[in-house]
Design an enzyme around this catalytic site. Sequence first.
Site, PDB file in Angstrom:
ATOM      1  N   TYR A  61      23.582 -32.961 -20.324  1.00 27.22           N
ATOM      2  CA  TYR A  61      22.551 -32.203 -19.524  1.00 27.22           C
ATOM      3  C   TYR A  61      22.149 -33.413 -18.548  1.00 27.22           C
ATOM      4  CZ  TYR A  61      20.216 -28.792 -22.149  1.00 27.22           C
ATOM      5  OH  TYR A  61      20.101 -27.441 -22.784  1.00 27.22           O
ATOM      6  N   GLU A  63      19.888 -32.248 -15.764  1.00 23.92           N
ATOM      7  CA  GLU A  63      18.830 -31.600 -14.761  1.00 23.92           C
ATOM      8  C   GLU A  63      18.375 -32.502 -13.856  1.00 23.92           C
ATOM      9  OE1 GLU A  63      17.056 -30.503 -18.707  1.00 23.92           O
ATOM     10  OE2 GLU A  63      16.414 -28.513 -17.945  1.00 23.92           O
ATOM     11  N   ASP A 212      25.250 -12.852   1.791  1.00 31.58           N
ATOM     12  CA  ASP A 212      25.834 -13.023   0.421  1.00 31.58           C
ATOM     13  C   ASP A 212      27.403 -12.581   0.760  1.00 31.58           C
ATOM     14  OD1 ASP A 212      27.033 -12.807  -2.288  1.00 31.58           O
ATOM     15  OD2 ASP A 212      25.437 -11.214  -2.786  1.00 31.58           O
ATOM     16  N   THR A 238      29.556 -16.293  -4.525  1.00 23.92           N
ATOM     17  CA  THR A 238      30.054 -16.660  -5.907  1.00 23.92           C
ATOM     18  C   THR A 238      31.231 -17.664  -5.701  1.00 23.92           C
ATOM     19  OG1 THR A 238      31.662 -14.965  -6.004  1.00 23.92           O
ATOM     20  CG2 THR A 238      29.423 -14.580  -7.232  1.00 23.92           C
ATOM     21  N   LYS A 241      35.832 -15.442  -6.796  1.00 15.83           N
ATOM     22  CA  LYS A 241      36.327 -14.153  -6.391  1.00 15.83           C
ATOM     23  C   LYS A 241      37.405 -14.723  -5.500  1.00 15.83           C
ATOM     24  CE  LYS A 241      32.357 -11.105  -7.110  1.00 15.83           C
ATOM     25  NZ  LYS A 241      31.239 -11.904  -6.983  1.00 15.83           N
ATOM     26  N   ARG A 247      33.984 -19.468 -12.523  1.00 20.43           N
ATOM     27  CA  ARG A 247      32.970 -18.180 -12.559  1.00 20.43           C
ATOM     28  C   ARG A 247      31.671 -19.097 -12.147  1.00 20.43           C
ATOM     29  NH1 ARG A 247      32.689 -13.380 -13.590  1.00 20.43           N
ATOM     30  NH2 ARG A 247      35.218 -13.536 -13.674  1.00 20.43           N
TER      31      ARG A 247
HETATM   32  N1  DSN Z   1      30.390  -7.488 -10.230  1.00 18.53           N
HETATM   33  C1  DSN Z   1      31.008  -8.088  -8.980  1.00 18.53           C
HETATM   34  C2  DSN Z   1      31.915  -7.212  -8.084  1.00 18.53           C
HETATM   35  O1  DSN Z   1      32.731  -6.677  -9.002  1.00 18.53           O
HETATM   36  O2  DSN Z   1      31.978  -7.125  -6.962  1.00 18.53           O
HETATM   37  C3  DSN Z   1      29.788  -8.408  -8.067  1.00 18.53           C
HETATM   38  O3  DSN Z   1      28.687  -9.253  -8.844  1.00 18.53           O
END
Ligand code: DSN
Length: 428
Positions: A61, A63, A212, A238, A241, A247
């Site tokens: 932990y 925090e 975003d 994120t 990607k 993730r």
């Molecule tokens: N689920 C993602 C996507 O496929 O674009 C976005 O969060």
Amino acid sequence: MSHDLIADSVLAFLRERDPKAAEILAAESDRQATTLELIASENHASPAVMHAMGTCFTNKYAEGYPGARYYGGCAHHDQIEDLARERAKELFGCQFANVQPHSGAQANASAFLAMLKPGDTFCSLNLADGGHLSHGLKVNMSGKWFNPVFYPLHYDEGHDEFEQIDYDAVEEVCREHKPKLLMCGYSAYPRVIDFARFREIADNCGALLMADIAHIAGLVAAGVHPSPFPHCDIVTTTTHKTLRGPRGGLVMTNDPELAKKIDRAVFPGMQGGPLMHVVFAKAIAFGEALSPEFRTYQQQVVKNAQALAKALTARAYRITSRGTDNHLMLVDLRTRDADLTGADAELWLERSGIITNKNGVPQDPRPPKVTSGLRLGTPALTTRGLTEGDMETVADLIDRALASKGDEGVCAQVRNDVAQMCGRFPLP
Ligand code: DSN
């Protein structure tokens, strides 16, 4: 079976302790190794990133933030979080980074918590036009507790920027609704985002500006898409990607006051203990993304997307907005076959070893569970080493499966050809 993603010793170890769970892992590893991954938001993380997530950093932990934790024993967690933050700042050229969000949706929710009060109006692109559920969908917290107003694309086929953002309309919507926050950055938008123009519009209506960049983060980090800095007040992303990390999520800003609000919003506002094994993997992924090879990789991602769009156009599929500038494209299936739906295409392609997701095209008359389109992306294929010439083959495989209308025999042949292609391009 091939288990390219896991060292044999790890699988053998797990098989001894939990054979049932180990077999599921082996099957998933085999699926990833032998299918072509065209989901635009997915990628194959490096072995270093994957191994990092399986370490003892998961046991703790932590925090709070480096130097100000609520638990003892956090010295190494401070070091790794500091390293991740420093690398994130270097990668995106900003002053402040919070690396704790568990996901992109939680990064966005934290940004909202930092900037808005319940009931406040914000302006974004609708999910149906390429936005994201956390950008104001009615069933998401962003649409339930805040007041989203949406800006349109150019829907007129005669327009040069058909199916691209209508910046004049963004300005009009903002003038009318005076949002506290203007959002850009999307989940299914294939064109370059003009962050400077968004800044101008935000300034004209007194709104904060948020990007975003979950989808294009890798491209941005590599300088293959313009940066949202210095134009945006808050940038979320994120990390898994195009950025090809674990993730997770990330929030960034250049504003010291907003930075304090973001920290409080992520913890204790939205989350409890950070996933320190994932923060560890983020540090490693950001280090990888700072390498010259990563820039070459991102350039190839875009070249591959453009080559695939061209090859599909030649086979009578319509690419929305007439092409792509980034890693993804939206394919309107109706020009190839008026009856073909995204749902059928996704199913038939999966039967053929090609993994995609159905996606609405702008102004799609079909419902979201059916759709007229597919969203395709090249980050994962490019990680495997495929280049422009291979996109002809990929388009051909896709078209054979779809033209057969999911015929079991044809799909089995395509599946076989896909597996052979995967064999020539092993996972990292
Ligand atoms: N689920 C993602 C996507 O496929 O674009 C976005 O969060």
